[in-house]
Design a protein around this motif. Structure first.
Motif, PDB file in Angstrom:
ATOM      1  N   ASP A 432       0.854  -1.182   0.000  1.00  0.00           N
ATOM      2  CA  ASP A 432       0.000   0.000   0.000  1.00  0.00           C
ATOM      3  C   ASP A 432       0.894   1.237   0.000  1.00  0.00           C
ATOM      4  O   ASP A 432       1.472   1.599   1.035  1.00  0.00           O
ATOM      5  N   LEU A 433       1.019   1.885  -1.155  1.00  0.00           N
ATOM      6  CA  LEU A 433       1.931   3.032  -1.267  1.00  0.00           C
ATOM      7  C   LEU A 433       1.506   4.209  -0.407  1.00  0.00           C
ATOM      8  O   LEU A 433       2.343   5.042  -0.038  1.00  0.00           O
ATOM      9  N   THR A 434       0.215   4.286  -0.051  1.00  0.00           N
ATOM     10  CA  THR A 434      -0.217   5.414   0.766  1.00  0.00           C
ATOM     11  C   THR A 434       0.431   5.384   2.143  1.00  0.00           C
ATOM     12  O   THR A 434       0.580   6.417   2.796  1.00  0.00           O
ATOM     13  N   MET A 435       0.835   4.205   2.608  1.00  0.00           N
ATOM     14  CA  MET A 435       1.474   4.088   3.909  1.00  0.00           C
ATOM     15  C   MET A 435       2.952   4.480   3.867  1.00  0.00           C
ATOM     16  O   MET A 435       3.604   4.542   4.906  1.00  0.00           O
ATOM     17  N   TYR A 436       3.461   4.730   2.690  1.00  0.00           N
ATOM     18  CA  TYR A 436       4.855   5.149   2.542  1.00  0.00           C
ATOM     19  C   TYR A 436       4.968   6.646   2.255  1.00  0.00           C
ATOM     20  O   TYR A 436       6.059   7.155   2.038  1.00  0.00           O
ATOM     21  N   LEU A 437       3.836   7.332   2.242  1.00  0.00           N
ATOM     22  CA  LEU A 437       3.862   8.766   1.942  1.00  0.00           C
ATOM     23  C   LEU A 437       4.515   9.534   3.083  1.00  0.00           C
ATOM     24  O   LEU A 437       4.368   9.185   4.270  1.00  0.00           O
ATOM     25  N   ASN A 438       5.196  10.617   2.712  1.00  0.00           N
ATOM     26  CA  ASN A 438       5.875  11.427   3.730  1.00  0.00           C
ATOM     27  C   ASN A 438       4.884  12.183   4.591  1.00  0.00           C
ATOM     28  O   ASN A 438       5.118  12.446   5.753  1.00  0.00           O
ATOM     29  N   LYS A 439       3.740  12.555   4.008  1.00  0.00           N
ATOM     30  CA  LYS A 439       2.782  13.353   4.757  1.00  0.00           C
ATOM     31  C   LYS A 439       1.376  13.008   4.295  1.00  0.00           C
ATOM     32  O   LYS A 439       1.138  12.843   3.107  1.00  0.00           O
ATOM     33  N   ALA A 440       0.440  12.920   5.225  1.00  0.00           N
ATOM     34  CA  ALA A 440      -0.946  12.642   4.868  1.00  0.00           C
ATOM     35  C   ALA A 440      -1.601  13.942   4.440  1.00  0.00           C
ATOM     36  O   ALA A 440      -1.803  14.831   5.249  1.00  0.00           O
ATOM     37  N   LYS A 441      -1.897  14.079   3.176  1.00  0.00           N
ATOM     38  CA  LYS A 441      -2.518  15.299   2.666  1.00  0.00           C
ATOM     39  C   LYS A 441      -3.182  15.009   1.334  1.00  0.00           C
ATOM     40  O   LYS A 441      -2.793  14.095   0.625  1.00  0.00           O
ATOM     41  N   SER A 442      -4.212  15.805   1.012  1.00  0.00           N
ATOM     42  CA  SER A 442      -4.761  15.727  -0.330  1.00  0.00           C
ATOM     43  C   SER A 442      -3.763  16.361  -1.273  1.00  0.00           C
ATOM     44  O   SER A 442      -3.045  17.290  -0.911  1.00  0.00           O
ATOM     45  N   GLY A 443      -3.705  15.855  -2.493  1.00  0.00           N
ATOM     46  CA  GLY A 443      -2.767  16.421  -3.450  1.00  0.00           C
ATOM     47  C   GLY A 443      -1.607  15.516  -3.773  1.00  0.00           C
ATOM     48  O   GLY A 443      -0.779  15.851  -4.609  1.00  0.00           O
ATOM     49  N   ASP A 444      -1.457  14.396  -3.059  1.00  0.00           N
ATOM     50  CA  ASP A 444      -0.432  13.418  -3.425  1.00  0.00           C
ATOM     51  C   ASP A 444      -1.008  12.564  -4.543  1.00  0.00           C
ATOM     52  O   ASP A 444      -1.629  11.533  -4.310  1.00  0.00           O
ATOM     53  N   GLY A 460      -7.153  17.963 -14.440  1.00  0.00           N
ATOM     54  CA  GLY A 460      -8.514  17.486 -14.226  1.00  0.00           C
ATOM     55  C   GLY A 460      -8.675  15.990 -14.204  1.00  0.00           C
ATOM     56  O   GLY A 460      -9.752  15.494 -13.866  1.00  0.00           O
ATOM     57  N   LEU A 461      -7.638  15.222 -14.548  1.00  0.00           N
ATOM     58  CA  LEU A 461      -7.776  13.767 -14.596  1.00  0.00           C
ATOM     59  C   LEU A 461      -6.899  13.052 -13.561  1.00  0.00           C
ATOM     60  O   LEU A 461      -6.820  11.825 -13.563  1.00  0.00           O
ATOM     61  N   SER A 462      -6.262  13.808 -12.688  1.00  0.00           N
ATOM     62  CA  SER A 462      -5.339  13.200 -11.718  1.00  0.00           C
ATOM     63  C   SER A 462      -6.070  12.280 -10.760  1.00  0.00           C
ATOM     64  O   SER A 462      -7.260  12.457 -10.463  1.00  0.00           O
ATOM     65  N   VAL A 463      -5.345  11.288 -10.240  1.00  0.00           N
ATOM     66  CA  VAL A 463      -5.896  10.318  -9.292  1.00  0.00           C
ATOM     67  C   VAL A 463      -5.221  10.541  -7.947  1.00  0.00           C
ATOM     68  O   VAL A 463      -3.987  10.481  -7.835  1.00  0.00           O
ATOM     69  N   ASN A 464      -6.037  10.788  -6.929  1.00  0.00           N
ATOM     70  CA  ASN A 464      -5.553  11.218  -5.625  1.00  0.00           C
ATOM     71  C   ASN A 464      -5.482  10.067  -4.630  1.00  0.00           C
ATOM     72  O   ASN A 464      -6.378   9.227  -4.571  1.00  0.00           O
ATOM     73  N   THR A 465      -4.425  10.068  -3.802  1.00  0.00           N
ATOM     74  CA  THR A 465      -4.244   8.977  -2.835  1.00  0.00           C
ATOM     75  C   THR A 465      -5.246   9.024  -1.705  1.00  0.00           C
ATOM     76  O   THR A 465      -5.585   7.980  -1.126  1.00  0.00           O
ATOM     77  N   VAL A 466      -5.726  10.209  -1.360  1.00  0.00           N
ATOM     78  CA  VAL A 466      -6.687  10.320  -0.262  1.00  0.00           C
ATOM     79  C   VAL A 466      -8.072   9.897  -0.724  1.00  0.00           C
ATOM     80  O   VAL A 466      -8.794   9.167  -0.022  1.00  0.00           O
ATOM     81  N   SER A 467      -8.451  10.334  -1.933  1.00  0.00           N
ATOM     82  CA  SER A 467      -9.789  10.011  -2.449  1.00  0.00           C
ATOM     83  C   SER A 467      -9.880   8.582  -2.961  1.00  0.00           C
ATOM     84  O   SER A 467     -10.962   7.972  -2.936  1.00  0.00           O
ATOM     85  N   ASN A 468      -8.768   8.048  -3.450  1.00  0.00           N
ATOM     86  CA  ASN A 468      -8.790   6.704  -4.054  1.00  0.00           C
ATOM     87  C   ASN A 468      -7.650   5.846  -3.512  1.00  0.00           C
ATOM     88  O   ASN A 468      -6.815   5.347  -4.265  1.00  0.00           O
TER      89      ASN A 468
END
Length: 794
Positions: A432-444, A460-468
């Motif tokens: 799960d790459l979201t657990m390796y993020l440096n900071k929890a924030k929208s926009g990654d 407009g087509l980006s895929v966000n780690t927080v939303s998805n």
């Protein structure tokens, strides 16, 4: 020859000889033999073979030779040097009429104590309690800064060899730049500063005329190389700009404000050495004036401001270092002395909260002397290299590697497949790459957007780690990302795929690691995440047919893509690469772009920055402009909004110009700002040197022109969308991002030349006219950018 009356001569002759009678002249005698030829006379100086003025300090060339310098031992002081200037046709001819110089003399010797650097500089004049230098002039006496008369060496120009000068000491004792007990086998450095050198119109040249410092061994007369020059002039120039007119082998630093710019590192150490530092009241000024310590304190000013006191806090507390503070090799590019020589003076100039007398912030350890420091810091994890994690960006190149494999459209859904390697191996299923993020924030995000016909990004087509978050779990060594589309949304379109994922890097292991504090959303785990590491990704482009289908990978790209240019002569030869800014030049000063927006954005290049900073994303996160209004009771600068000056877009050109010209500073003035006199604070380069950031067109260093042959920008920018669905023209917006001080006058000038600005209510990019700026301001014009900014290399 004058002809005299013969009769008068005869009378005078006879009177002198006592002749009283007259007779007829006798016949002439036989001519005597010719006498020996006399010695040839000295040729006079021909008019036009010397100069007394120069048009720049770079044309004033002062040359020294070791054999002509006596500054060590008991022999009488002497110095001899020659000076040339630029004559007719650019020829080098003697410079005559020099009346005043100052000599700076230092010796480099081994440190015989257990405190300080292994090698030390000694300023001869300071050692003799005479000041930092010795003047030489025509009278042997001059006026000091305090108005008192001081002894000087006597300067004489050789009448038989104009442009050649000697200096001697005509007072009691020896000259103060002679170190009587100095070792003739030590390296000696001599430099000379000339005064009152003027241009043809009688005004002084704008820079200090300085000789190139000469290093030599007095005992042998051989040239030498200093063992202490750990920082080259080239390293300083990466941020502070080069002075024009000097050879690549004789680099001069252009923009150091202290003392009105001594232009080389070698110049600085003539005064900023232990003798000078020892004469300072460190508690009052709050810093050590020895060069190695002082330069650390200056460049770390903002990082250590809370610990600074006295003059140091006032002078250095707001200085922001543009690269990462721990990257020692940004400046230390000439050897490994910075890592090998461990001593307190250099260390505490950055680690100002460490008290080695009490052990405070040093684990209670009180070293008995510098000699024992290497016991802990000479190697291993506490060595400067390891403790500062120097060059660790390179160690993380294999941290998270993303490879965009494919992009497909089916049933109005975009599917992007990306291969994933983590720490040098294919990522395991379930990672799960979201657990390796440096900071929890929208926009990654994984950045996905379309390109307009100009090569500008439409987000407009980006895929966000927080939303998805479910899409960032690895399966089969890949991520599969999906995005819902409207019907036929991508038919005939090109998309761009990149990343801004910023990962949790641990410099102890050089690994991307899980951020253990993300599980409960508490924030960044500073224990494990001691560096933010962007993913390593190559931005890829896919073009779709007019029918929804698999995207074909294409070379069509953003105008921000910036491969190295070769042989550039016209915009048509660079294809899609039209942007005139240069990532390599950004990195020359910033070292890398990763930390500029870290830890919020994991980006390394313009293609990623363009997701937000483009012509199609209106509005600004920093609409207001602040400048310094004064200082508070603690001496800290205060800031206020500049009324009537706002920006309505975040295009990369606008933002970059605004930031570097001081028009981006917020209410705290963080970064670069304008002071109360509209002087720029914290920008290290020459403000008018546009080429500090913009591309060279070829190997000769010629500038890539801003305008193409049609009057449009070479970059292809034609319109910028701003708030409210309006569009403005790009040239005026870029210009006012530096020239905002011109206010209403500048705005009137822009508009009279076709600029479309906020309030003109242009609602279509196609309706924005081409500004006529190139008519006057294209390269080579009377008022070309290259001319008005004071350098052909803009």
């Amino acid at each position: 020859m004058k002809k005299y009356n013969k009769t008068l001569l005869a009378v005078a002759f006879m009177a002198a000889m006592g002749v009283t009678g007259c007779g007829s002249d006798g016949s002439d005698g036989v001519a005597g033999a010719d006498g020996a030829a006399g010695a040839d006379g000295t040729d006079g100086t021909s008019a036009g073979l010397t100069v007394t003025t120069v048009e720049s300090a770079a044309n004033f060339n002062l040359t020294l030779a070791p054999a002509d310098i006596v500054v060590v031992g008991t022999d009488a002081f002497s110095v001899k040097f020659s000076v040339t200037g630029e004559g007719t046709g650019g020829t080098s001819v003697p410079f005559s009429g020099l009346e005043k110089v100052a000599l700076y003399v230092t010796s480099q010797s081994a440190n015989t104590t257990d405190t300080g650097a292994p090698m030390l500089w000694t300023n001869h004049a300071l050692a003799n309690d005479f000041g930092s230098s010795m003047y030489c002039n025509l009278t042997g006496s001059t006026t000091a800064r305090d108005g008192s008369e001081v002894e000087a060496c006597t300067l004489v120009e050789d009448p038989a060899n104009p442009g050649t000068y000697t200096g001697t000491w005509e007072h009691d004792g020896n000259a103060p730049v002679v170190l009587a007990d100095g070792d003739a086998n030590d390296l000696v450095r001599v430099m000379i500063r000339a005064y009152d050198v003027v241009m043809a119109d009688g005004t002084e040249v704008s820079d200090k005329p300085l000789s190139t410092p000469i290093d030599f061994i007095p005992a042998t007369g051989e040239l030498a190389v200093s063992a202490k020059d750990a920082v080259s002039n080239a390293a300083c120039i990466k941020c502070h700009s080069p002075m024009e007119g000097y050879a690549d082998t004789d680099l001069h630093i252009s923009n150091i404000s202290a003392h009105h710019n001594y232009q080389k590192v070698e110049n600085c150490v003539a005064c900023h050495n232990p003798a000078y530092a020892g004469g300072q009241d460190d508690e009052e000024v709050g810093f050590n004036a020895n060069f190695n310590a002082m330069i650390h304190t200056i460049h770390m000013g903002e990082h250590i401001a809370d610990s600074l006191t006295g003059e140091a806090k006032e002078m250095f507390g707001g200085i922001a270092f543009p690269a990462e503070a721990n990257e020692c090799t940004v400046c230390h590019d000439n050897g490994t002395q910075w890592n090998d020589n461990v001593y307190a003076e250099a260390c505490v100039s950055c680690h100002v909260d460490v008290n080695l007398e009490t052990g405070e912030n040093h684990n209670g350890i009180v070293p008995s002397s510098d000699a024992v420091c290497s016991g802990c810091h000479g190697s291993g994890s506490l060595s400067p290299m390891e403790a500062h994690s120097v060059n660790r960006r390179a160690a993380f190149e294999d941290g998270l590697v993303l490879d965009v494999v494919s992009a497909d459209v089916a049933s109005d859904v975009l599917t992007v497949v990306i291969g994933v390697e983590l720490n040098g191996a294919v990522a395991a299923d379930g990672t799960d790459l979201t657990m390796y993020l440096n900071k929890a924030k929208s926009g990654d995000d994984i950045l996905i957007g379309t390109l307009d016909s100009n090569g500008d990004y439409i987000r407009g087509l980006s895929v966000n780690t927080v939303s998805n978050p479910e899409m960032f779990v690895v399966a089969g060594g890949q991520l599969t990302l999906t995005k819902s589309l409207t019907a036929n949304q991508l038919d005939g379109k090109t998309i761009s795929v990149s990343s801004e994922l910023n990962m949790c890097g641990n410099t102890t292991t050089d690994m991307i690691v899980e951020n253990t504090m993300l599980a409960d959303g508490a924030g960044t785990d500073t224990g494990a995440c001691d560096v933010a590491v962007p993913s390593n990704i190559v931005t890829k482009y896919f073009v779709f047919d007019t029918v929804a289908a698999a995207g074909a990978e294409t070379t069509t790209n953003l105008r921000f893509v910036s491969p190295e240019l070769t042989g550039y002569t016209s915009p048509t030869q660079v294809g899609n690469d039209r942007t005139t800014a240069d990532e390599a030049k950004c990195n020359a000063c910033h070292d890398n772009l990763s930390h500029v927006k870290s830890p919020n954005h994991g980006v390394t290049n313009f293609t990623q920055c363009a997701d937000c900073h483009n012509n199609n994303y209106p509005g600004s996160y920093h609409a207001d402009v602040y400048k310094q209004s004064g200082v508070d009771d603690d001496g800290e600068p205060t800031f206020e909004v500049v009324e009537g000056l706002e920006y309505y877009n975040r295009d990369l050109a606008t933002v970059a110009h605004r930031f570097h010209s001081g028009l981006f500073a917020g209410s705290t003035g963080a970064g670069i700002y304008l002071d109360t006199d509209d002087e720029l604070v914290n920008y290290p380069a020459v403000q008018t040197n546009c080429q500090a950031c913009h591309k060279d067109a070829n190997a000769a260093g010629d500038a890539m022109p801003f305008f193409d042959g049609t009057g449009e920008l070479t970059s292809g920018r034609t319109a910028i969308e701003i708030s409210g669905g309006e569009f403005i023209s790009p040239v005026a917006e870029a210009c006012r991002s530096c020239h905002a001080h011109s206010g209403a006058a500048a705005l009137a000038h822009f508009k009279s030349n076709g600029a479309t600005v906020f309030g003109d209510n242009i609602t279509s990019a196609d309706d924005v006219p081409v500004e006529s700026c190139a008519t006057c301001h294209a390269d080579g014009k009377t008022y070309g950018v290259d001319v008005v900014h004071g350098s052909s290399a803009h």
